[in-house]
Motif scaffolding. Structure first.
Motif, short mmCIF file in Angstrom:
data_model
loop_
_atom_site.label_atom_id
_atom_site.label_comp_id
_atom_site.label_asym_id
_atom_site.label_seq_id
_atom_site.Cartn_x
_atom_site.Cartn_y
_atom_site.Cartn_z
N SER A 259 14.59 0.42 -2.49
CA SER A 259 13.23 0.92 -2.69
C SER A 259 13.02 2.12 -1.79
O SER A 259 13.75 2.32 -0.80
CB SER A 259 12.18 -0.16 -2.37
N ALA B 281 10.51 2.45 0.24
CA ALA B 281 10.09 1.95 1.55
C ALA B 281 11.28 1.55 2.41
O ALA B 281 11.34 1.86 3.60
CB ALA B 281 9.13 0.77 1.37
N GLN B 282 12.23 0.85 1.81
CA GLN B 282 13.41 0.44 2.57
C GLN B 282 14.27 1.65 2.94
O GLN B 282 14.86 1.69 4.02
CB GLN B 282 14.22 -0.57 1.77
N ARG C 196 13.21 4.56 3.69
CA ARG C 196 12.63 5.22 4.86
C ARG C 196 13.08 4.56 6.15
O ARG C 196 13.30 5.24 7.18
CB ARG C 196 11.11 5.23 4.75
N THR D 92 14.15 9.25 -1.65
CA THR D 92 13.67 9.25 -0.26
C THR D 92 14.61 10.02 0.65
O THR D 92 14.17 10.78 1.52
CB THR D 92 13.50 7.81 0.24
N ARG E 141 8.24 -8.10 -3.06
CA ARG E 141 8.73 -6.71 -3.06
C ARG E 141 8.23 -5.91 -4.26
O ARG E 141 8.61 -4.75 -4.41
CB ARG E 141 10.26 -6.73 -3.08
N ASP F 144 5.44 -4.38 -5.31
CA ASP F 144 4.74 -3.11 -5.18
C ASP F 144 5.66 -2.00 -4.68
O ASP F 144 5.60 -0.87 -5.16
CB ASP F 144 3.54 -3.26 -4.26
N GLU F 145 6.51 -2.32 -3.69
CA GLU F 145 7.36 -1.25 -3.15
C GLU F 145 8.44 -0.83 -4.13
O GLU F 145 8.81 0.35 -4.18
CB GLU F 145 7.98 -1.67 -1.81
N VAL F 146 8.94 -1.77 -4.92
CA VAL F 146 9.93 -1.39 -5.93
C VAL F 146 9.28 -0.52 -7.00
O VAL F 146 9.82 0.54 -7.39
CB VAL F 146 10.58 -2.64 -6.55
N ALA G 76 6.81 1.38 -6.74
CA ALA G 76 6.39 2.67 -6.19
C ALA G 76 7.55 3.64 -6.00
O ALA G 76 7.34 4.77 -5.56
CB ALA G 76 5.68 2.45 -4.85
N THR G 77 8.76 3.21 -6.33
CA THR G 77 9.96 4.02 -6.10
C THR G 77 10.17 5.02 -7.24
O THR G 77 9.97 4.71 -8.41
CB THR G 77 11.19 3.10 -5.99
#
Length: 287
Positions: free
Chosen positions: A44, A46-47, A49, A81, A120, A122-124, A126-127
């Motif tokens: 993702s 987030a991860q 980052r 990212t 997880r 939402d973060e997936v 949002a990728t």
């Protein structure tokens, strides 16, 4: 949901591995005089980052290239990212992985859309997907300045587009999901279980007895671990062939076979194996 902070550990000269708790993913950095090559980018934005922060904390040089070992989302959802954080750079993969990456990602997004309880989700969702920019069909050598790195497509196995990364001067091989340590290798609906053992034979031929092997998931292993995993995958392939040749229907194969792993892990392996068998190796069951 934050991941436990991971640190890159040097497993061979200028080769660093960071292991992340979520899915037991490994991210590898290979250093050369021209910069760092990152192999796989996590699951993702987030991860990714967090991975980028760990790269900066390592301080081993600029990130100048990415490799995706195959098209599954947990190995490339951090691509965008990394480019945002470190600047534009080549992203390497096999032609097959590039051609099927967006379709695979779409299935992942659809799965997370349905699974509203997944922490997880939402973060997936949002990728942003960023496909590979540089592809090859068989093998290619990357120039890191004072070091050459080889990308090799050894054959079909976990997917039809797996690659392994060989760092010859350090005697390191990055196996992607052709090799897994945290669980038995995942045989899914896009896997090639009958070909996977011979694909690993080629991978084993790239190793010495001292090779450091980084799996896609789990702890760093060695050649003997890969050999043992190849034996298990060979048993699965030969069991499918044997059952089909004796006229055992696919629907009864899991119950009748003697398997090296929990049969619950092998539903796709049996289905795909039966699909891929030549007609000459199948025998119709007697009525």
């Amino acid at each position: 949901m934050p991941d436990d902070s991971a640190r890159f550990t040097e497993v061979a000269p200028r080769v660093w591995v960071a292991h992340y708790d979520w899915m037991h993913v490994n991210i590898t950095l290979v250093g050369g005089s021209d910069g760092l090559l990152m192999v796989d980018t996590h699951g993702s934005a987030a991860q990714a980052r967090l991975v980028a922060d760990d790269v900066r904390r390592l301080g081993a040089g600029p990130l100048t290239g990415l490799v995706n070992t195959h098209e599954h989302w947990d190995h490339h959802f951090g691509n965008a990212t990394m480019v945002e954080q470190f600047g534009d750079m080549p992203i390497h993969a096999t032609e097959w992985a590039r051609d099927h990456l967006e379709e695979s990602a779409r299935h992942t997004f659809e799965q997370y859309e349905r699974d509203t309880a997944d922490p997880r989700r939402d973060e997936v969702l949002a990728t942003t997907v960023r496909p590979p920019t540089h592809t090859f069909s068989s093998a290619v050598q990357l120039d890191l300045g004072d070091r050459a790195v080889e990308l090799v497509h050894p054959g079909r196995g976990h997917t039809a587009g797996d690659l392994v990364v060989r760092v010859p001067d350090a005697d390191v091989l990055l196996g992607g999901d052709l090799v897994e340590e945290s669980d038995p290798p995942f045989i899914g609906d896009d896997s090639w279980p009958l070909e996977w053992p011979t694909t690993l034979d080629l991978v084993l031929g790239l190793m010495t007895d001292r090779t450091v092997v980084v799996p896609g998931h789990g702890r760093v292993v060695d050649r003997s671990f890969v050999q043992d995993q190849r034996v298990d995958l060979g048993v699965i392939a030969e069991t499918v062939r044997d059952l089909a040749s004796r006229g055992v229907p696919q629907s009864e194969a899991l119950a009748q076979g003697e398997w090296p792993w929990d049969p619950a892990l092998l539903e796709s392996a049996v289905r795909r194996g039966y699909e891929h068998l030549p007609r000459a190796q199948k025998r119709l069951p007697l009525v």
